[in-house]
Design a protein around this motif. Structure first.
Motif, PDB file in Angstrom:
ATOM      1  N   ALA A  77      -4.478  46.513  69.078  1.00 48.50           N
ATOM      2  CA  ALA A  77      -5.587  46.137  69.960  1.00 48.50           C
ATOM      3  C   ALA A  77      -5.253  46.415  71.422  1.00 48.50           C
ATOM      4  CB  ALA A  77      -5.951  44.672  69.759  1.00 48.50           C
ATOM      5  N   ALA A  78      -4.000  46.237  71.791  1.00 47.89           N
ATOM      6  CA  ALA A  78      -3.587  46.525  73.164  1.00 47.89           C
ATOM      7  C   ALA A  78      -3.751  48.012  73.481  1.00 47.89           C
ATOM      8  CB  ALA A  78      -2.144  46.085  73.383  1.00 47.89           C
ATOM      9  N   GLU A  79      -3.591  48.870  72.472  1.00 45.49           N
ATOM     10  CA  GLU A  79      -3.787  50.305  72.685  1.00 45.49           C
ATOM     11  C   GLU A  79      -5.256  50.642  72.896  1.00 45.49           C
ATOM     12  OE1 GLU A  79      -1.889  52.925  69.820  1.00 45.49           O
ATOM     13  OE2 GLU A  79      -0.293  51.455  69.520  1.00 45.49           O
ATOM     14  N   LEU A  80      -6.150  49.853  72.315  1.00 48.22           N
ATOM     15  CA  LEU A  80      -7.581  50.107  72.432  1.00 48.22           C
ATOM     16  C   LEU A  80      -8.136  49.617  73.756  1.00 48.22           C
ATOM     17  CD1 LEU A  80     -10.239  51.039  71.041  1.00 48.22           C
ATOM     18  CD2 LEU A  80     -10.481  48.690  70.242  1.00 48.22           C
ATOM     19  N   ALA A  81      -7.604  48.544  74.272  1.00 50.64           N
ATOM     20  CA  ALA A  81      -8.157  47.892  75.462  1.00 50.64           C
ATOM     21  C   ALA A  81      -8.324  48.882  76.609  1.00 50.64           C
ATOM     22  CB  ALA A  81      -7.268  46.731  75.878  1.00 50.64           C
ATOM     23  N   GLN A  82      -9.563  49.035  77.074  1.00 49.38           N
ATOM     24  CA  GLN A  82      -9.849  49.896  78.209  1.00 49.38           C
ATOM     25  C   GLN A  82     -10.786  49.225  79.200  1.00 49.38           C
ATOM     26  OE1 GLN A  82     -11.136  53.746  76.905  1.00 49.38           O
ATOM     27  NE2 GLN A  82      -9.268  54.125  75.788  1.00 49.38           N
ATOM     28  N   ALA A  92      -5.411  35.453  74.874  1.00 48.08           N
ATOM     29  CA  ALA A  92      -6.783  35.478  74.351  1.00 48.08           C
ATOM     30  C   ALA A  92      -6.786  35.979  72.907  1.00 48.08           C
ATOM     31  CB  ALA A  92      -7.669  36.359  75.228  1.00 48.08           C
ATOM     32  N   PHE A  93      -5.970  36.982  72.625  1.00 42.74           N
ATOM     33  CA  PHE A  93      -5.864  37.482  71.251  1.00 42.74           C
ATOM     34  C   PHE A  93      -5.394  36.362  70.317  1.00 42.74           C
ATOM     35  CE2 PHE A  93      -3.395  39.042  67.717  1.00 42.74           C
ATOM     36  CZ  PHE A  93      -4.213  40.014  67.165  1.00 42.74           C
ATOM     37  N   THR A 153      -4.100  39.887  57.499  1.00 39.20           N
ATOM     38  CA  THR A 153      -3.715  38.515  57.159  1.00 39.20           C
ATOM     39  C   THR A 153      -3.122  37.829  58.394  1.00 39.20           C
ATOM     40  OG1 THR A 153      -1.438  39.047  56.579  1.00 39.20           O
ATOM     41  CG2 THR A 153      -3.109  39.315  54.835  1.00 39.20           C
ATOM     42  N   PRO A 154      -2.878  36.525  58.326  1.00 36.70           N
ATOM     43  CA  PRO A 154      -2.226  35.853  59.453  1.00 36.70           C
ATOM     44  C   PRO A 154      -0.875  36.489  59.811  1.00 36.70           C
ATOM     45  CG  PRO A 154      -3.194  34.217  58.008  1.00 36.70           C
ATOM     46  CD  PRO A 154      -3.316  35.551  57.302  1.00 36.70           C
ATOM     47  N   ALA A 155      -0.151  36.980  58.827  1.00 38.03           N
ATOM     48  CA  ALA A 155       1.158  37.596  59.078  1.00 38.03           C
ATOM     49  C   ALA A 155       1.063  38.904  59.854  1.00 38.03           C
ATOM     50  CB  ALA A 155       1.879  37.832  57.749  1.00 38.03           C
ATOM     51  N   ASP A 156      -0.128  39.479  59.958  1.00 40.03           N
ATOM     52  CA  ASP A 156      -0.329  40.755  60.661  1.00 40.03           C
ATOM     53  C   ASP A 156      -0.646  40.582  62.142  1.00 40.03           C
ATOM     54  OD1 ASP A 156      -0.050  42.403  58.330  1.00 40.03           O
ATOM     55  OD2 ASP A 156      -2.090  41.831  57.745  1.00 40.03           O
ATOM     56  N   ALA A 157      -0.611  39.374  62.657  1.00 38.20           N
ATOM     57  CA  ALA A 157      -1.046  39.122  64.035  1.00 38.20           C
ATOM     58  C   ALA A 157      -0.336  40.011  65.052  1.00 38.20           C
ATOM     59  CB  ALA A 157      -0.872  37.649  64.399  1.00 38.20           C
ATOM     60  N   ASP A 158       0.979  40.096  64.999  1.00 42.47           N
ATOM     61  CA  ASP A 158       1.707  40.911  65.980  1.00 42.47           C
ATOM     62  C   ASP A 158       1.324  42.378  65.873  1.00 42.47           C
ATOM     63  OD1 ASP A 158       3.024  38.707  67.040  1.00 42.47           O
ATOM     64  OD2 ASP A 158       4.812  39.005  65.801  1.00 42.47           O
ATOM     65  N   THR A 159       1.165  42.862  64.668  1.00 36.81           N
ATOM     66  CA  THR A 159       0.812  44.266  64.437  1.00 36.81           C
ATOM     67  C   THR A 159      -0.579  44.562  64.967  1.00 36.81           C
ATOM     68  OG1 THR A 159       2.218  44.353  62.495  1.00 36.81           O
ATOM     69  CG2 THR A 159       0.481  46.003  62.631  1.00 36.81           C
ATOM     70  N   VAL A 160      -1.537  43.714  64.642  1.00 34.09           N
ATOM     71  CA  VAL A 160      -2.909  43.930  65.111  1.00 34.09           C
ATOM     72  C   VAL A 160      -2.969  43.796  66.629  1.00 34.09           C
ATOM     73  CG1 VAL A 160      -5.303  43.142  64.972  1.00 34.09           C
ATOM     74  CG2 VAL A 160      -3.913  43.251  62.895  1.00 34.09           C
ATOM     75  N   ALA A 161      -2.216  42.865  67.202  1.00 36.94           N
ATOM     76  CA  ALA A 161      -2.191  42.713  68.660  1.00 36.94           C
ATOM     77  C   ALA A 161      -1.678  43.986  69.329  1.00 36.94           C
ATOM     78  CB  ALA A 161      -1.324  41.521  69.061  1.00 36.94           C
ATOM     79  N   GLU A 162      -0.646  44.576  68.764  1.00 38.23           N
ATOM     80  CA  GLU A 162      -0.096  45.819  69.318  1.00 38.23           C
ATOM     81  C   GLU A 162      -1.140  46.934  69.284  1.00 38.23           C
ATOM     82  OE1 GLU A 162       3.204  49.006  67.898  1.00 38.23           O
ATOM     83  OE2 GLU A 162       3.781  46.903  67.768  1.00 38.23           O
TER      84      GLU A 162
END
Length: 152
Positions: free
Chosen positions: A23-28, A36-37, A12-21
């Protein structure tokens, strides 16, 4: 290892910070950019062809985010209908091998099937054995060309 008491739900929109955290772990391949996120996240949530799932560990209080999956569907001539493509999957290291990835993939596959998709597919470099256990078969090589390198 025992499966985690995991709950999979749409982000949901409220999950943005959680998903960003996560996604940052996945970024390679590219450095993670929060700007950008923040630009992409609302568009992903609003896109009819996108599916963003969040996995949480229900045994922790509050429930901890332990993984996510981002997938899309699109029409394809070769499949005589729509196909589903998993773009990103991340399960935090401490939760790997505990059923979280399997649960994310299962929910995405059900979502794709409910929308009439003929197949689900993805590219992977390190997790081929995992996807084989889920019934995926190797089908093609993956090629890519970076079109815009704004990181340098």
């Amino acid at each position: 290892m025992q499966d985690a008491p995991v709950h999979i739900r749409r982000a949901t929109p409220a999950d943005a910070d959680t998903v960003a955290e996560l996604a940052a772990e996945l970024a390679q391949s590219f450095p993670f950019s929060r700007a950008a996120f923040d630009h992409s996240y609302p568009a992903v949530l609003a896109a009819a062809d996108a599916c963003l799932l969040l996995a949480t560990d229900q045994a922790s209080a509050p429930a901890a985010a332990v993984g996510y999956l981002l997938g899309f569907e699109h029409p394809a001539f070769f499949a005589n209908g729509p196909v589903a493509w998993v773009e990103e999957v991340l399960v935090r290291p401490g939760y790997r091998g505990r059923g979280v990835g399997r649960a994310l993939m299962s929910m995405f596959e059900q979502h794709a099937a409910d929308r009439g998709c003929r197949l689900a597919a993805l590219a992977t470099r390190r997790a081929a054995a995992f996807y084989r256990t889920l019934g995926y078969q190797e089908s093609a090589a993956y090629f890519r060309k970076v079109l815009d390198d704004t990181t340098g």
